[in-house]
Design a protein around this motif. Sequence first.
Motif, PDB file in Angstrom:
ATOM      1  N   GLU A 166       0.839  -1.205   0.000  1.00 22.32           N
ATOM      2  CA  GLU A 166       0.000   0.000   0.000  1.00 22.32           C
ATOM      3  C   GLU A 166       0.864   1.242   0.000  1.00 22.32           C
ATOM      4  O   GLU A 166       1.846   1.332   0.734  1.00 22.32           O
ATOM      5  N   ILE A 167       0.498   2.189  -0.845  1.00 22.38           N
ATOM      6  CA  ILE A 167       1.026   3.555  -0.810  1.00 22.38           C
ATOM      7  C   ILE A 167      -0.180   4.466  -0.944  1.00 22.38           C
ATOM      8  O   ILE A 167      -0.877   4.423  -1.953  1.00 22.38           O
ATOM      9  N   SER A 168      -0.462   5.242   0.087  1.00 21.81           N
ATOM     10  CA  SER A 168      -1.647   6.096   0.039  1.00 21.81           C
ATOM     11  C   SER A 168      -1.381   7.409   0.751  1.00 21.81           C
ATOM     12  O   SER A 168      -0.518   7.508   1.613  1.00 21.81           O
ATOM     13  N   ILE A 169      -2.141   8.419   0.366  1.00 23.88           N
ATOM     14  CA  ILE A 169      -2.105   9.736   0.997  1.00 23.88           C
ATOM     15  C   ILE A 169      -3.293   9.798   1.931  1.00 23.88           C
ATOM     16  O   ILE A 169      -4.417   9.476   1.548  1.00 23.88           O
ATOM     17  N   LYS A 170      -3.053  10.187   3.175  1.00 22.83           N
ATOM     18  CA  LYS A 170      -4.119  10.214   4.168  1.00 22.83           C
ATOM     19  C   LYS A 170      -5.054  11.381   3.939  1.00 22.83           C
ATOM     20  O   LYS A 170      -4.685  12.421   3.408  1.00 22.83           O
ATOM     21  N   ASP A 171      -6.311  11.202   4.366  1.00 18.70           N
ATOM     22  CA  ASP A 171      -7.339  12.234   4.261  1.00 18.70           C
ATOM     23  C   ASP A 171      -7.200  13.176   5.446  1.00 18.70           C
ATOM     24  O   ASP A 171      -7.242  12.760   6.598  1.00 18.70           O
TER      25      ASP A 171
END
Length: 175
Positions: A166-171
């Motif tokens: 997983e590679i994600s930008i947090k909200d």
Amino acid sequence: MQRILTGSAASLQLRPFFLRQQSWQSTVTAAASPSQSAAPAASTPWSETTKTQLGLLREQPTNSFSAIVELKQRPYFVGIGDIIVTMRMNDLKLGDVIVLDRVREIGSKDYVLKGHPYVHPRFFSVKAVVIEHPVSAEVVRHHWKKRGHQPVHTNRNHHTSLRIAEISIKDLGSS
């Protein structure tokens, strides 16, 4: 044109890709007092600029995210599904999920969030799964220093293979 998101959590700025500072160049930042840190405090509210610009990065397709992570003091340029082969990590078992929090850059082809030297972990999430602990082929070295004596030294290096899950930008809207 690729744009770079830089700055502190309170004020991120968009810069064109060609103005990005190279990793070998140093930056000088002036702090008002030693008690202030470059990382945002837990109680610091997000500015509208930060929310807007991280929203632009978060709107990119999730399969296009890439990051430069540091693992055992070595940088790795990774994307989702990539495999990292690094020196052995004895405390990890097969199937363990680890969170990589030392990220130098994270982004997509359009936007990049660059840290000084690392991006704060409140902005992103990078997870990897241990898939195997391979052993390299045996390396044989012969020493020919003494006549009649031929010592042979062998070595096998142990590694750990990680798959980026997983590679994600947090909200930031809820913070």
